[in-house]
Design a protein around this motif. Structure first.
Motif: not given
Length: 254
Positions: A160-164, A176-177, A182-183, A214-218
């Protein structure tokens, strides 16, 4: 005096009705006695037999007259599916027709046991669930605070890098705070059922904070990419709305 008799009768009727209900087998010696109070029938003709029963030590009553106004017959069918052709004029008739067709198939618990179709030993927790993992805020216990949401995701959150979890204007979500870049990664190690779809409930809004977001989801299985999508976080409306985003999970080798 009349009111006292009415209250006393109803209290007595409540106690005796409860005592006449069948007991649920205790799982341990420390469990309190519980009684099955819904959906239990001693016959399969659709008549509810709730009310006083001379069992579990209760005496037989001298009177034979039964009180009227009890529960109606239990429906043997489910409501008709909601389609464009369904109308209020015909919904009751369709429901009655379905109930009549299903009536011969109805069995009580005792009849199912006698025919060998009922097994108390079934481990219902081991049966496949509709979703491998899911959560909706305020729909689960303790899932109404940022701490509760963090605890829900913690077992599967491998990076987790930047989400909460955050709550803004009484709306709780995973956000994405830290802004751009953020990912996070969720990993499910024990997958015992096929996964065909991923569903995201996302909020789209307006203003400087949301503009261009925008959010990229994989979705990956080992080294194989199963699904990929880019979700837009803004729209041209002066409202904040929740959207349902579905992503099909496809194995390219299957």
């Amino acid at each position: 005096i009349a009111m006292t008799w009415v209250v006393a009768f109803n209290l007595f009727n409540l106690v005796t009705t409860y005592c006449s209900l069948p007991e649920i087998e205790a799982e341990s010696a420390t469990d309190t006695i519980r009684r099955l109070h819904a959906g239990y029938e001693r016959n399969s003709n659709g008549e509810w037999d709730y009310g006083y029963q001379p069992i579990n030590g209760l005496p037989h009553l001298d009177a034979t007259k039964k009180l009227v106004g009890g529960p109606r017959q239990k429906p043997r069918g489910i409501p008709p599916p909601l389609t464009r052709d369904l109308s209020l004029e015909h919904i009751s008739d369709n429901w009655r027709k379905d109930s009549a067709e299903n009536a011969p198939l109805w069995k009580t618990i005792q009849e199912c046991i006698a025919e060998g179709h009922f097994d108390d030993a079934i481990d219902h927790d081991s049966l496949p669930k509709p979703c491998l993992f899911s959560w909706v805020v305020n729909m689960e216990r303790f899932l109404d605070t940022p701490k509760g949401l963090n605890n829900k995701l913690k077992p599967y959150l491998t990076s987790n890098d930047g989400w909460s979890a955050a709550k803004d204007n009484n709306k709780l979500g995973w956000v994405p705070t830290s802004g751009l870049g953020s990912k996070f990664t969720l990993e499910f190690k024990k997958v015992a059922q096929p996964v065909h779809m991923m569903t995201w409930m996302i909020m789209r809004s307006y203003g400087e904070k949301w503009e261009g977001s925008r959010l990229k989801v994989e979705a990956w299985s080992g080294e194989k990419l199963l699904a990929s999508d880019e979700i837009v976080g803004f729209h041209n409306k002066k409202t904040s709305e929740t959207y349902n985003i579905k992503m099909k999970v496809i194995d390219p080798e299957s």
